[in-house]
Each structure stands twice: as C-alpha cells, then as structure tokens.
Design an enzyme around this catalytic site. Sequence first.
Site, PDB file in Angstrom:
ATOM      1  N   GLU A  38       0.821  -1.199   0.000  1.00 55.36           N
ATOM      2  CA  GLU A  38       0.000   0.000   0.000  1.00 55.36           C
ATOM      3  C   GLU A  38       0.858   1.254   0.000  1.00 55.36           C
ATOM      4  O   GLU A  38       1.904   1.305   0.636  1.00 55.36           O
ATOM      5  CB  GLU A  38      -0.848   0.029   1.267  1.00 55.36           C
ATOM      6  CG  GLU A  38      -2.277  -0.237   1.003  1.00 55.36           C
ATOM      7  CD  GLU A  38      -3.103  -0.020   2.254  1.00 55.36           C
ATOM      8  OE1 GLU A  38      -2.546   0.172   3.337  1.00 55.36           O
ATOM      9  OE2 GLU A  38      -4.321  -0.049   2.114  1.00 55.36           O
TER      10      GLU A  38
ATOM     11  N   CYS B 246       3.345   8.302   1.553  1.00 53.67           N
ATOM     12  CA  CYS B 246       3.863   7.338   2.523  1.00 53.67           C
ATOM     13  C   CYS B 246       4.182   6.042   1.773  1.00 53.67           C
ATOM     14  O   CYS B 246       3.313   5.433   1.157  1.00 53.67           O
ATOM     15  CB  CYS B 246       2.808   7.105   3.595  1.00 53.67           C
ATOM     16  SG  CYS B 246       3.307   5.930   4.845  1.00 53.67           S
TER      17      CYS B 246
ATOM     18  N   CYS C  26       7.620  -7.599   7.929  1.00 51.04           N
ATOM     19  CA  CYS C  26       8.769  -7.042   8.656  1.00 51.04           C
ATOM     20  C   CYS C  26       9.395  -8.156   9.473  1.00 51.04           C
ATOM     21  O   CYS C  26       8.684  -8.997  10.018  1.00 51.04           O
ATOM     22  CB  CYS C  26       8.292  -5.913   9.580  1.00 51.04           C
ATOM     23  SG  CYS C  26       9.638  -5.004  10.367  1.00 51.04           S
TER      24      CYS C  26
ATOM     25  N   CYS D   4       7.991  -5.652  16.840  1.00 45.38           N
ATOM     26  CA  CYS D   4       7.565  -4.659  17.834  1.00 45.38           C
ATOM     27  C   CYS D   4       6.184  -5.086  18.327  1.00 45.38           C
ATOM     28  O   CYS D   4       5.286  -5.354  17.515  1.00 45.38           O
ATOM     29  CB  CYS D   4       7.541  -3.274  17.220  1.00 45.38           C
ATOM     30  SG  CYS D   4       9.153  -2.814  16.539  1.00 45.38           S
TER      31      CYS D   4
ATOM     32  N   CYS E 200       2.860  -3.409  17.129  1.00 47.32           N
ATOM     33  CA  CYS E 200       2.716  -3.142  15.686  1.00 47.32           C
ATOM     34  C   CYS E 200       2.121  -4.352  14.981  1.00 47.32           C
ATOM     35  O   CYS E 200       2.618  -5.469  15.134  1.00 47.32           O
ATOM     36  CB  CYS E 200       4.081  -2.802  15.088  1.00 47.32           C
ATOM     37  SG  CYS E 200       4.048  -2.618  13.294  1.00 47.32           S
TER      38      CYS E 200
ATOM     39  N   CYS F 251      -8.399   6.424  18.329  1.00 46.34           N
ATOM     40  CA  CYS F 251      -7.977   5.440  19.325  1.00 46.34           C
ATOM     41  C   CYS F 251      -9.110   4.489  19.665  1.00 46.34           C
ATOM     42  O   CYS F 251      -9.104   3.868  20.719  1.00 46.34           O
ATOM     43  CB  CYS F 251      -7.529   6.134  20.598  1.00 46.34           C
ATOM     44  SG  CYS F 251      -6.033   7.042  20.409  1.00 46.34           S
TER      45      CYS F 251
HETATM   46  N1  SAH Z   1       9.561   0.120  10.538  1.00 49.97           N
HETATM   47  C1  SAH Z   1       9.710   1.517  10.627  1.00 49.97           C
HETATM   48  C2  SAH Z   1       8.734   2.306   9.779  1.00 49.97           C
HETATM   49  C3  SAH Z   1       7.296   1.857   9.666  1.00 49.97           C
HETATM   50  S1  SAH Z   1       6.234   2.024  11.023  1.00 49.97           S
HETATM   51  C4  SAH Z   1       9.639   1.969  12.062  1.00 49.97           C
HETATM   52  O1  SAH Z   1       9.323   1.141  12.917  1.00 49.97           O
HETATM   53  O2  SAH Z   1       9.958   3.127  12.308  1.00 49.97           O
HETATM   54  C5  SAH Z   1       5.815   3.743  11.138  1.00 49.97           C
HETATM   55  C6  SAH Z   1       5.488   4.153  12.595  1.00 49.97           C
HETATM   56  O3  SAH Z   1       4.222   3.620  13.055  1.00 49.97           O
HETATM   57  C7  SAH Z   1       6.520   3.687  13.587  1.00 49.97           C
HETATM   58  O4  SAH Z   1       6.867   4.710  14.475  1.00 49.97           O
HETATM   59  C8  SAH Z   1       5.782   2.604  14.328  1.00 49.97           C
HETATM   60  O5  SAH Z   1       6.351   2.374  15.569  1.00 49.97           O
HETATM   61  C9  SAH Z   1       4.382   3.148  14.389  1.00 49.97           C
HETATM   62  N2  SAH Z   1       3.364   2.139  14.693  1.00 49.97           N
HETATM   63  C10 SAH Z   1       3.399   0.829  14.426  1.00 49.97           C
HETATM   64  N3  SAH Z   1       2.264   0.216  14.885  1.00 49.97           N
HETATM   65  C11 SAH Z   1       1.505   1.182  15.426  1.00 49.97           C
HETATM   66  C12 SAH Z   1       0.232   1.176  16.053  1.00 49.97           C
HETATM   67  N4  SAH Z   1      -0.477   0.059  16.178  1.00 49.97           N
HETATM   68  N5  SAH Z   1      -0.255   2.352  16.498  1.00 49.97           N
HETATM   69  C13 SAH Z   1       0.446   3.488  16.333  1.00 49.97           C
HETATM   70  N6  SAH Z   1       1.653   3.547  15.744  1.00 49.97           N
HETATM   71  C14 SAH Z   1       2.193   2.404  15.302  1.00 49.97           C
HETATM   72 FE1  SF4 Z   2       8.594  -3.460  11.812  1.00 52.27          FE
HETATM   73 FE2  SF4 Z   2       6.371  -2.487  12.888  1.00 52.27          FE
HETATM   74 FE3  SF4 Z   2       8.595  -2.554  14.346  1.00 52.27          FE
HETATM   75 FE4  SF4 Z   2       8.398  -0.806  12.286  1.00 52.27          FE
HETATM   76  S1  SF4 Z   2       7.171  -0.813  14.141  1.00 52.27           S
HETATM   77  S2  SF4 Z   2      10.130  -2.160  12.772  1.00 52.27           S
HETATM   78  S3  SF4 Z   2       7.157  -2.046  10.835  1.00 52.27           S
HETATM   79  S4  SF4 Z   2       7.480  -4.359  13.531  1.00 52.27           S
END
Ligand code: SAH
Ligand code: SF4
Length: 449
Positions: free
Chosen positions: A159, A172, A179, A183, A186, A417
């Site tokens: 996307e 974006c 990935c 995290c 995420c 949220c």
């Molecule tokens: N992998 C990279 C870039 C993609 S994520 C990174 O981690 O920076 C882009 C942003 O969205 C990152 O700051 C990530 O931590 C945040 N993010 C991921 N999941 C999220 C969620 N469920 N709610 C809010 N922000 C989130």
């Molecule tokens: Fe990967 Fe999500 Fe962590 Fe970014 S925030 S590094 S996309 S797992």
Amino acid sequence: MPALPLLAWGLTKRENDGREPPVDMRPRLRCAAPKDSSLMVSLDLAAPAAPAKPAFELSEKPSLIGLSREELGRALVEKGVAERQVKMRVSQIWHWLYIRGISDFNDMTNVAKDLRALLKEHFTIQRPEIAEEQISNDGTRKWLLRFPARGAGRPVEVETVYIPEEGRGTLCISSQVGCTLTCSFCHTGTQRLVRNLTAEEILSQLLLARDRLGDFPDRETPQGAILPSSERKITNIVMMGMGEPLYNFEEVKKALLIATDGDGLSLSKRRVTLSTSGVVPEIYRTGDEIGVMLAISLHAVRDELRDMLVPINKKYPLKDLIEACRNYPGLSNARRITFEYVMLKDVNDSLEDAKGLIQLLKGVPAKINLIPFNPWPGTKYECSDWDRIERFSEIVFRAGYASPVRTPRGRDILAACGQLKSESERMRKTERMAFEAMMIAGHGEDDDD
Ligand code: SAH
Ligand code: SF4
C-alpha cells in the site's frame, strides 16, 4: 508546524482475476491525514475511485526503473549500445523516466526507433498493477499495488498512501512486505517478512502516485481532486509504510537517491523522512550515504521497557541509539530528528516517562510525535486515555517541543484510538479500520511547515 495525524487502513478484500493469489499481507500503513482531520469521519474508502483496471500481464523483463546511472549505462552496453553513446543515452532515458514520467518506450520521442525497439525487447518501464485505488472525500488517496513475483515467490501487494494538505502533498511509501522485527504493538510485526521491495518497487510507488495525480509535466490533474496549492503535488515522502527501511538498506538507498536526484525527480532531501525502529549502524550510513531526514520509533525511554516494545533495542540499546542520533549529520534547529512515541495505556504513558523523554533527548535537535496507539485485532495494548495524552504532551510542550496532539485535532485522534462513537458505528468494518491508527507526523524541514 502543523501536525499530521497518521492513518492506518485495513484493506478490503478484492476479486483476484483467477491468477495465483498474491500474498495478502493486509498491510497497515500509517500515513498522514489532511490538516482538517475532522473530515476523517467522512472517509469513503470502501468506494473504489476508478473502476478496477483490467488485469494486465506484469512484465518479467528487467526494469530500467531504479537503476543508478552507472547501472543503466552498463545495461545499455550489454545490449549493444555503443560505448561512446552511452552517456547521452543514459541522460535521455533518465529525463524521460524521471522528469517526464513516461511508462512506455514509444513516448521517448527523441530516442531513435531502433534503440527504442532494442529497449522494448529487453527491458520494461511498466508501472505496477493497481489492485485497488481509493479516494476519501478529504482527498487522501490509497493505492494497493501489485508487484510481480521475484524468483520463486508469489506476487505481492503493498500500500501507498497520499495525503494532500494546503501547501504540501505527502506520500507514505513501503520498503518491505511484512517485517522481520516484532515490535509488540505493531500489527506488521505479527506478520513474517515476505520479501524486501526492490529499488524499482520502492520508486514505482512514487512514480505511480505522480501518474495518478497528474504530477508530471503536461499531465492533467484529476478533475475535482483535492490537491495542495503547491506546483508539485507530491512535495514530501515518508518511509513509514510497511517494513523496516534500514533492513533493506541498499534498495532503499538506491530508490531515495533517485527520488532526490536533482536532474530527475528532484525531491529535496529535507522533505524525505525515513523512519526506523533503531538499526544503529545503518543510521550512521543513512546520514552519510543518503542524507535524508530521520524519524526514530522510540516508544520507550527505559531499556527494560523498550526491549519489550521494540525488541531491536536488545541489540542496539537506547544509549547507542541516542548517540547515533546525536551524531546524525546536518542537524540544527531547523533540521531535527523526529521521535515517534506511541501512547500505550499504563505501559509507557506515565508522567515519569514524559520527563524521562525530555531527559533522554537533551541536546538532540528533536521533534516529538505522540502517536495514539492504533489497536488491531488480538493486541493486548490499549490507547492511553485522552487526558493522559494531554498531560503527557503538556510536559513535552513545556520542555520546548511542539506537541502536536495538543491541537484541537486531538479530538479526531481520540476518535482514532477506538473511541469514535456514532460515526464509526455507522461505518462498515473496513471503513472503521481506516480509523484504527493515528499518528502525528510533521516531517521534513521546519521552514516549509
Ligand atoms: N519500521 C519503521 C517504519 C514503519 S512504522 C519503524 O518502525 O519506524 C511507522 C510508525 O508507526 C513507527 O513509528 C511505528 O512504531 C508506528 N506504529 C506501528 N504500529 C503502530 C500502532 N499500532 N499504532 C500506532 N503507531 C504504530
Ligand atoms: Fe517493523 Fe512495525 Fe517494528 Fe516498524 S514498528 S520495525 S514495521 S514491527
């Protein structure tokens, strides 16, 4: 600068024209919504903007998109172009690909017919297939793009999201499908890595978006489209889509160097922001070899907690991360690192955390983006309460950082949220998912804010 709440979308299911199904990673992009995000309640993402394009064969030939000038030159020589002509041919092709934005060799009108035929025989400059295009009535556009299989894999979909604002348009972009990092907050982190995107695929997201926005010379912008007043419709790029860009360093680097090449796509490096979870060695390389703006997914100010939220922290703890940030080249008050901080209820949102954040970032030219957590099915986290976000942001603000969630737009963020009431209940699930994630951006140098 005005903050941009970032949105994540869930994807609608699509018909799949009978071919082998692409890998459906249900990408979750977090991309900025327009300034007036009160409009977010009227997103109409379920309605495709254009009738689905007829499926077309994705070319198996190597693409010329994404090659450096040297690689392009070598590719031409290999196919028999005379050495003495190479430099001239490379600059002609570069001009057509990146200034004029063509995607058909026939349009290279100043390139001799026999060379065009040679190029056509061996290469492609085709755009990816648009599996789906959606336009919200606030002007936000989302494309689901289908890329061909590489090697033994299956086609993949990613996307790309475009967000118009008054004087800027932000795209974006994704760097990977899935990935490898995990995290814990995420959604992408729950999906395995399918593969890295190639430089061509990363760049194609920009080229295709510019096509669709009429953002090349002599192209019409789509009728009635909500677009920025700026001459160029895409002024900023954020590498904040799927994936960890610094785990795909070489391809991301190639793509961004082409996107910022002054004789081509010409985006200012100050308007390109790469977001990373903190791959420290590659942060140094990003500064030295790419030179774009940096965003760090910080999310915690103590190693113990960050180890859980952003596990790469075990490898590159906060001390090393902040050190890399401190040394990032070219930092100044006008060129700051963005620190992203997701607000997780009772996890990282205490007032001590806020103070710890200020302490941690002392001496680093920084912006702080507080991101209301975007819940997804099965997550154990919740978004912090609104008054907690406000108090947290107040501390950050008093320490001298612009604190975007303090703006009235916060109400919309609150909705995102998971607390959006009447409007969201009337929406279908897929539409509601458009509100799942919000984050505050503010990327690029300050003087364009
Ligand atoms: N992998 C990279 C870039 C993609 S994520 C990174 O981690 O920076 C882009 C942003 O969205 C990152 O700051 C990530 O931590 C945040 N993010 C991921 N999941 C999220 C969620 N469920 N709610 C809010 N922000 C989130
Ligand atoms: Fe990967 Fe999500 Fe962590 Fe970014 S925030 S590094 S996309 S797992």
